[in-house]
Design an enzyme around this catalytic site. Structure first.
Site, PDB file in Angstrom:
ATOM      1  N   SER A  66       0.833  -1.208   0.000  1.00 61.13           N
ATOM      2  CA  SER A  66       0.000   0.000   0.000  1.00 61.13           C
ATOM      3  C   SER A  66       0.867   1.258   0.000  1.00 61.13           C
ATOM      4  O   SER A  66       2.003   1.256   0.471  1.00 61.13           O
ATOM      5  CB  SER A  66      -0.906   0.033   1.237  1.00 61.13           C
ATOM      6  OG  SER A  66      -1.724  -1.104   1.284  1.00 61.13           O
TER       7      SER A  66
HETATM    8  N1  SAH Z   1      -0.824  -4.916   4.065  1.00 61.96           N
HETATM    9  C1  SAH Z   1      -0.029  -5.162   2.869  1.00 61.96           C
HETATM   10  C2  SAH Z   1      -0.712  -4.709   1.582  1.00 61.96           C
HETATM   11  C3  SAH Z   1      -1.744  -5.600   1.246  1.00 61.96           C
HETATM   12  S1  SAH Z   1      -2.321  -5.768  -0.402  1.00 61.96           S
HETATM   13  C4  SAH Z   1       1.333  -4.547   2.948  1.00 61.96           C
HETATM   14  O1  SAH Z   1       1.611  -3.815   3.906  1.00 61.96           O
HETATM   15  O2  SAH Z   1       2.134  -4.810   2.049  1.00 61.96           O
HETATM   16  C5  SAH Z   1      -3.671  -6.851   0.046  1.00 61.96           C
HETATM   17  C6  SAH Z   1      -3.258  -8.245   0.426  1.00 61.96           C
HETATM   18  O3  SAH Z   1      -4.432  -8.911   0.877  1.00 61.96           O
HETATM   19  C7  SAH Z   1      -2.729  -9.082  -0.737  1.00 61.96           C
HETATM   20  O4  SAH Z   1      -1.496  -9.634  -0.400  1.00 61.96           O
HETATM   21  C8  SAH Z   1      -3.796 -10.153  -0.919  1.00 61.96           C
HETATM   22  O5  SAH Z   1      -3.272 -11.401  -1.353  1.00 61.96           O
HETATM   23  C9  SAH Z   1      -4.379 -10.244   0.478  1.00 61.96           C
HETATM   24  N2  SAH Z   1      -5.739 -10.797   0.583  1.00 61.96           N
HETATM   25  C10 SAH Z   1      -6.793 -10.619  -0.253  1.00 61.96           C
HETATM   26  N3  SAH Z   1      -7.877 -11.297   0.198  1.00 61.96           N
HETATM   27  C11 SAH Z   1      -7.480 -11.912   1.365  1.00 61.96           C
HETATM   28  C12 SAH Z   1      -8.135 -12.773   2.287  1.00 61.96           C
HETATM   29  N4  SAH Z   1      -9.410 -13.162   2.133  1.00 61.96           N
HETATM   30  N5  SAH Z   1      -7.438 -13.195   3.358  1.00 61.96           N
HETATM   31  C13 SAH Z   1      -6.137 -12.837   3.549  1.00 61.96           C
HETATM   32  N6  SAH Z   1      -5.467 -12.049   2.691  1.00 61.96           N
HETATM   33  C14 SAH Z   1      -6.116 -11.581   1.616  1.00 61.96           C
END
Ligand code: SAH
Length: 216
Positions: A66
């Site tokens: 992000s």
């Molecule tokens: N917090 C992260 C950015 C996240 S991007 C950072 O600091 O880098 C969103 C993430 O959520 C992705 O890696 C995606 O694979 C994950 N994601 C999406 N749906 C999800 C779910 N149901 N459970 C767990 N992770 C999920």
């Protein structure tokens, strides 16, 4: 956390923190945490020069780390205290989890893509952070580890997942972007009592979607 690192990164991070202040982030503890986390360690090497720009970047597996402003905004809205128990959905690169660890909270984080889970878990440990990292579907939360003081969702959810609401303590807060495709509204959910929840809207953001199930 203090560590030996190239002083150029310290300077770039200070500039990033100044940029976040200008954009309206006021919580000093959030700014301090962002000033301490080596964001460059969370990016693919080809993006090193961009690590301290206020931008999102690809981290592999079709996902992104992000934008620092978004991390700061969500963390500020979460209002964590040292020692509080926080569940993060969407570990991704692990950067947001590291920011929370810097703030002295106990972090539980879930990622649905095995490749990212394996990478983030190893990296966080290498950097000296100690969140509990899980591979699983964040829609289910972590019922055996809950309830949580705070829940932070870092992927765009079509609705507020009921399983997550009920894993908050009474008085607990959840920050979650809710919506579809490339437009979500940042929502703050507060659990007022066993059955009563209130919600507040905090502006438009863009996240990758929160998807059901896991990917190997
Ligand atoms: N917090 C992260 C950015 C996240 S991007 C950072 O600091 O880098 C969103 C993430 O959520 C992705 O890696 C995606 O694979 C994950 N994601 C999406 N749906 C999800 C779910 N149901 N459970 C767990 N992770 C999920």
């Amino acid at each position: 956390m203090t560590r030996n690192e190239d002083p150029r990164y310290l300077g770039l991070r200070k500039r990033l923190v100044d940029a976040l202040k200008i954009k309206g982030i006021k919580d000093e503890r959030v700014l301090q945490a962002i000033g301490n986390v080596p964001r460059h360690a969370f990016l693919e090497s080809s993006f090193l020069h961009y690590a301290y720009r206020d931008q999102a970047f690809p981290i592999g597996a079709g996902q992104t780390i992000s934008q620092p402003y978004t991390v700061a905004f969500q963390t500020q809205l979460l209002q964590v205290e040292p020692g509080c128990k926080v569940l993060e959905i969407g570990t991704g690169s692990g950067y947001q989890a590291a920011v929370l660890c810097e703030m002295g909270v106990r972090v539980y984080t879930i990622e649905r893509q095995r490749e990212l889970y394996v990478k983030a878990k190893a990296l966080l440990a290498d950097l000296g952070y100690d969140p509990l990292v899980f591979y699983g579907d964040g829609y289910k939360g972590l019922p055996t580890y809950g309830p949580f003081d705070r829940i932070l969702v870092t992927a765009g959810a079509p609705v507020i997942p009921p399983e997550l609401k009920f894993q908050l303590i009474c008085g607990g807060r959840m920050v979650i972007p809710v919506g579809f495709e490339d437009h979500q509204e940042m929502m703050l959910v507060v659990r007022n009592s066993e059955t009563d929840f209130s919600t507040e809207k905090h502006g438009a953001f863009i996240f990758v979607p929160m998807l059901k199930g896991t990917v190997n």
